[in-house]
Design an enzyme around this catalytic site. Structure first.
Site, mmCIF file in Angstrom:
data_model
loop_
_atom_site.group_PDB
_atom_site.id
_atom_site.type_symbol
_atom_site.label_atom_id
_atom_site.label_comp_id
_atom_site.label_asym_id
_atom_site.label_seq_id
_atom_site.Cartn_x
_atom_site.Cartn_y
_atom_site.Cartn_z
ATOM 1 N N ASP A 182 -7.913 -5.586 0.088
ATOM 2 C CA ASP A 182 -8.289 -6.433 -1.108
ATOM 3 C C ASP A 182 -7.742 -7.890 -1.069
ATOM 4 O O ASP A 182 -8.379 -8.758 -1.730
ATOM 5 C CB ASP A 182 -7.852 -5.740 -2.410
ATOM 6 C CG ASP A 182 -8.520 -4.464 -2.700
ATOM 7 O OD1 ASP A 182 -9.769 -4.479 -2.415
ATOM 8 O OD2 ASP A 182 -7.774 -3.593 -3.144
ATOM 9 N N HIS A 206 0.882 -1.285 -0.076
ATOM 10 C CA HIS A 206 0.002 -0.063 0.069
ATOM 11 C C HIS A 206 0.935 1.168 0.087
ATOM 12 O O HIS A 206 1.986 1.284 0.639
ATOM 13 C CB HIS A 206 -1.063 0.068 1.258
ATOM 14 C CG HIS A 206 -2.117 1.172 1.143
ATOM 15 N ND1 HIS A 206 -2.004 2.405 1.369
ATOM 16 C CD2 HIS A 206 -3.239 0.626 0.582
ATOM 17 C CE1 HIS A 206 -3.269 2.779 1.157
ATOM 18 N NE2 HIS A 206 -3.943 1.826 0.802
HETATM 19 N N1 CMC Z 1 4.193 -7.444 -5.041
HETATM 20 C C1 CMC Z 1 5.463 -7.535 -4.972
HETATM 21 N N2 CMC Z 1 6.178 -6.388 -5.032
HETATM 22 C C2 CMC Z 1 5.624 -5.146 -4.795
HETATM 23 C C3 CMC Z 1 4.320 -5.379 -4.433
HETATM 24 C C4 CMC Z 1 3.641 -6.219 -4.513
HETATM 25 N N3 CMC Z 1 2.267 -6.349 -4.355
HETATM 26 N N4 CMC Z 1 3.858 -3.779 -3.948
HETATM 27 C C5 CMC Z 1 4.791 -3.153 -4.179
HETATM 28 N N5 CMC Z 1 6.229 -3.929 -4.486
HETATM 29 C C6 CMC Z 1 7.600 -3.536 -4.556
HETATM 30 C C7 CMC Z 1 7.760 -2.886 -5.704
HETATM 31 O O1 CMC Z 1 8.205 -3.790 -6.911
HETATM 32 C C8 CMC Z 1 8.965 -1.806 -5.513
HETATM 33 O O2 CMC Z 1 10.050 -2.575 -5.587
HETATM 34 P P1 CMC Z 1 11.267 -1.839 -6.020
HETATM 35 O O3 CMC Z 1 11.526 -0.698 -4.695
HETATM 36 O O4 CMC Z 1 12.400 -2.801 -5.749
HETATM 37 O O5 CMC Z 1 11.278 -1.445 -7.280
HETATM 38 C C9 CMC Z 1 8.557 -1.722 -4.136
HETATM 39 O O6 CMC Z 1 7.613 -2.620 -3.541
HETATM 40 C C10 CMC Z 1 7.600 -0.344 -3.877
HETATM 41 O O7 CMC Z 1 6.330 -0.488 -4.647
HETATM 42 P P2 CMC Z 1 5.882 0.796 -5.434
HETATM 43 O O8 CMC Z 1 5.187 0.475 -6.721
HETATM 44 O O9 CMC Z 1 6.840 1.969 -5.785
HETATM 45 O O10 CMC Z 1 4.831 1.469 -4.357
HETATM 46 P P3 CMC Z 1 3.576 2.390 -4.498
HETATM 47 O O11 CMC Z 1 3.530 2.732 -2.976
HETATM 48 O O12 CMC Z 1 3.669 3.027 -5.748
HETATM 49 O O13 CMC Z 1 2.394 1.279 -4.850
HETATM 50 C C11 CMC Z 1 0.556 -0.341 -4.551
HETATM 51 C C12 CMC Z 1 1.451 0.883 -4.092
HETATM 52 C C13 CMC Z 1 -0.689 -0.411 -3.727
HETATM 53 C C14 CMC Z 1 0.233 0.358 -5.966
HETATM 54 C C15 CMC Z 1 1.356 -1.392 -4.761
HETATM 55 O O14 CMC Z 1 2.084 -1.982 -3.627
HETATM 56 C C16 CMC Z 1 0.541 -2.557 -5.694
HETATM 57 O O15 CMC Z 1 0.812 -2.517 -6.980
HETATM 58 N N6 CMC Z 1 0.057 -3.525 -4.945
HETATM 59 C C17 CMC Z 1 -0.826 -4.659 -5.707
HETATM 60 C C18 CMC Z 1 -2.183 -3.956 -5.983
HETATM 61 C C19 CMC Z 1 -3.016 -3.813 -4.935
HETATM 62 O O16 CMC Z 1 -3.154 -4.747 -4.051
HETATM 63 N N7 CMC Z 1 -3.730 -2.619 -4.704
HETATM 64 C C20 CMC Z 1 -4.605 -2.347 -3.777
HETATM 65 C C21 CMC Z 1 -4.385 -1.339 -2.751
HETATM 66 S S1 CMC Z 1 -5.410 -1.202 -1.349
HETATM 67 C C22 CMC Z 1 -6.705 -0.760 -2.120
HETATM 68 C C23 CMC Z 1 -7.229 0.495 -2.599
HETATM 69 O O17 CMC Z 1 -6.693 1.622 -1.991
HETATM 70 O O18 CMC Z 1 -7.506 0.701 -3.851
#
Ligand code: CMC
Length: 435
Positions: free
Chosen positions: A370, A312
């Site tokens: 989720d 998140h």
């Molecule tokens: N599985 C594997 N690796 C992950 C995941 C994951 N679910 N989420 C983040 N990472 C890694 C990502 O690859 C990155 O690694 P590195 O630093 O080596 O490049 C690091 O963690 C940081 O990720 P980010 O994408 O920069 O983080 P963010 O804050 O931009 O993204 C997120 C947050 C929710 C979009 C992301 O964690 C994600 O895509 N999760 C899966 C989708 C999901 O479950 N979304 C629902 C969110 S809660 C409901 C809502 O609010 O809508």
């Protein structure tokens, strides 16, 4: 009009090209202070660069507070755990819109105000026939909610507080009807009219699952679970869809159009679409023995695969909504006799392994809301394609509360971010014959 509650608490100095500039710092009730850079461009002639707004407070708000490190979520000061346990979705709607819990009379009046608006204009039903039967419910929701502004001209004047209130009530009241109709259309069953003697969530369940040929009995345990799921999704500070609603509304667009914009944003798999994606992922994994393969893929920097329902932007500790969701998940599976559901086993084992794995621990990736919602909603009888529509239904009150707050903020301006331009410098046009 809303009064600013920002408390001055010092200043921050920026040194740029050997000159110093002071900017005011403000405190809120909770959370980090903010540096007020509104005059930065005027005084220093630079922009800040913050794609994804990871360090930017886009507004002042009294509605929802998240402490991502401690895993705290408060609606108007009340913790999500207490609300999930003791409140009802409609009471939470009142709380989010008005700022305080209602007394008995206020609650009864609010209930009545919402109930009066549960039906949709009959002509709106004709809209559905324009969609393919296999249209995704979110595609239908974007279209139909956007179309509401063509039906309710008497509540689109955003400068009239009474019209704003009626539009808010209409949106909260009609969203279950619209979502249920989207479902009914996709399965080829007749639309079911709302029944106002039922509660908000019970009414939605009946409109979704009943057919005119059969009597429909509400299961109170399942209704309570769905009502709690709605509470958990009701608001979440300045997330992508809420910011979209605010941005759309900042231009003066009517509330129905703004909520349609929010629905469009929510649909994406990184946001509201994640519940659908999480369930599909669990189905793809299928059995516990295949988990290591998927964990490996999630950790591989050359593989785009992510564990859906994990991670998140704000929570760097357990998502408090996920805990409450897990409780509901167990309640629902027990009630429908799916305690030994294979996907639940996969989910619990996946969570256990990921929470011990260095990759997930070091990146502070925990299950989010989720992760368990898909299994729960499926057990409640909803098809996967309805999951995000349910999220939209519940989030409507949050979008509306945030939209109202913005309209009532005297400092509100049209949202207009800037950029750092890295394209071609100015150049002369060359006629095609000479290129
Ligand atoms: N599985 C594997 N690796 C992950 C995941 C994951 N679910 N989420 C983040 N990472 C890694 C990502 O690859 C990155 O690694 P590195 O630093 O080596 O490049 C690091 O963690 C940081 O990720 P980010 O994408 O920069 O983080 P963010 O804050 O931009 O993204 C997120 C947050 C929710 C979009 C992301 O964690 C994600 O895509 N999760 C899966 C989708 C999901 O479950 N979304 C629902 C969110 S809660 C409901 C809502 O609010 O809508």
């Amino acid at each position: 009009m809303r009064e600013s509650k920002l408390k001055p608490s010092g200043s921050a100095t920026l040194t740029y090209e050997n000159k110093k500039y002071d900017f005011p710092v403000y405190s809120g009730t909770e959370g980090p202070n903010v540096i007020d850079i509104r005059k930065l461009y005027g005084e220093v002639d630079v922009f800040t660069y913050d794609p994804g707004f990871t360090s930017t407070a886009s507004c002042e708000s009294d509605i929802t507070f998240i402490d991502g490190d401690k895993g705290i979520l408060l609606y108007r000061g009340y913790s999500i755990d207490q609300l999930a346990e003791h409140s009802s979705f409609l009471e939470v709607c009142y709380l989010l819109l008005h700022g305080n819990l209602p007394n008995k009379k206020e609650m009864a009046d609010f209930d009545r105000a919402i109930t009066m608006h549960t039906m949709v204009h009959d002509q709106l039903s004709a809209f559905y026939r324009g969609f393919r039967r296999d249209a995704h419910p979110m595609a239908i929701m974007c279209g139909v909610v956007g179309a509401l502004s063509s039906f309710y001209h008497d509540s689109t004047d955003i400068n009239d507080p009474r019209q704003r209130e009626i539009a808010s009530h209409r949106l909260i009241a009609k969203m279950p009807t619209i979502a249920a109709m989207a479902y009914k259309y996709s399965v080829g069953q007749p639309f079911v009219y709302p029944l106002n003697s039922l509660g908000y969530t019970e009414n939605f369940m009946r409109m979704t699952f009943s057919v005119p040929a059969e009597e429909y009995k509400i299961n109170p345990i399942l209704a309570k679970a769905l009502d709690t799921i709605f509470i958990l999704h009701a608001d979440h500070e300045q997330n992508a869809s809420t910011s979209t609603v605010r941005l759309a509304g900042s231009s003066g667009a009517n509330p129905f159009a703004c909520i349609a914009a929010g629905i469009a944003c929510l649909w994406g798999p990184a946001h509201g679409g994640a519940n659908e994606a999480a369930l599909k992922m669990l189905e793809e994994i299928g059995t516990v023995d295949r988990i290591p393969e998927f964990i490996k893929r999630a950790k591989d920097p050359n593989d785009n695969f992510r564990l859906m329902g994990f991670g998140h932007r704000v929570y760097k500790n357990y998502d408090p909504r996920a805990k409450a969701m897990q409780v509901q998940c167990h309640n629902v599976l027990k009630e429908v006799g799916h305690e030994n559901d294979e996907l639940l086993k996969v989910a619990m084992e996946l969570e256990r392994i990921a929470l011990q794995d260095d990759y997930f621990v070091s990146k502070k990736l925990y299950p989010n809301i989720d992760f368990y919602s898909g299994i729960t909603l499926r057990a409640l009888g909803f098809p996967v394609s309805m999951f995000t529509a349910l999220f939209a239904l519940a989030r409507t009150v949050g979008w509306i509360a945030q939209w109202k707050e913005m309209i009532e903020d005297p400092h509100q301006k049209i949202g207009r971010p800037r950029q750092i331009y890295t394209g071609a410098a100015q150049r002369d046009y060359i006629p095609i014959s000479k290129r």
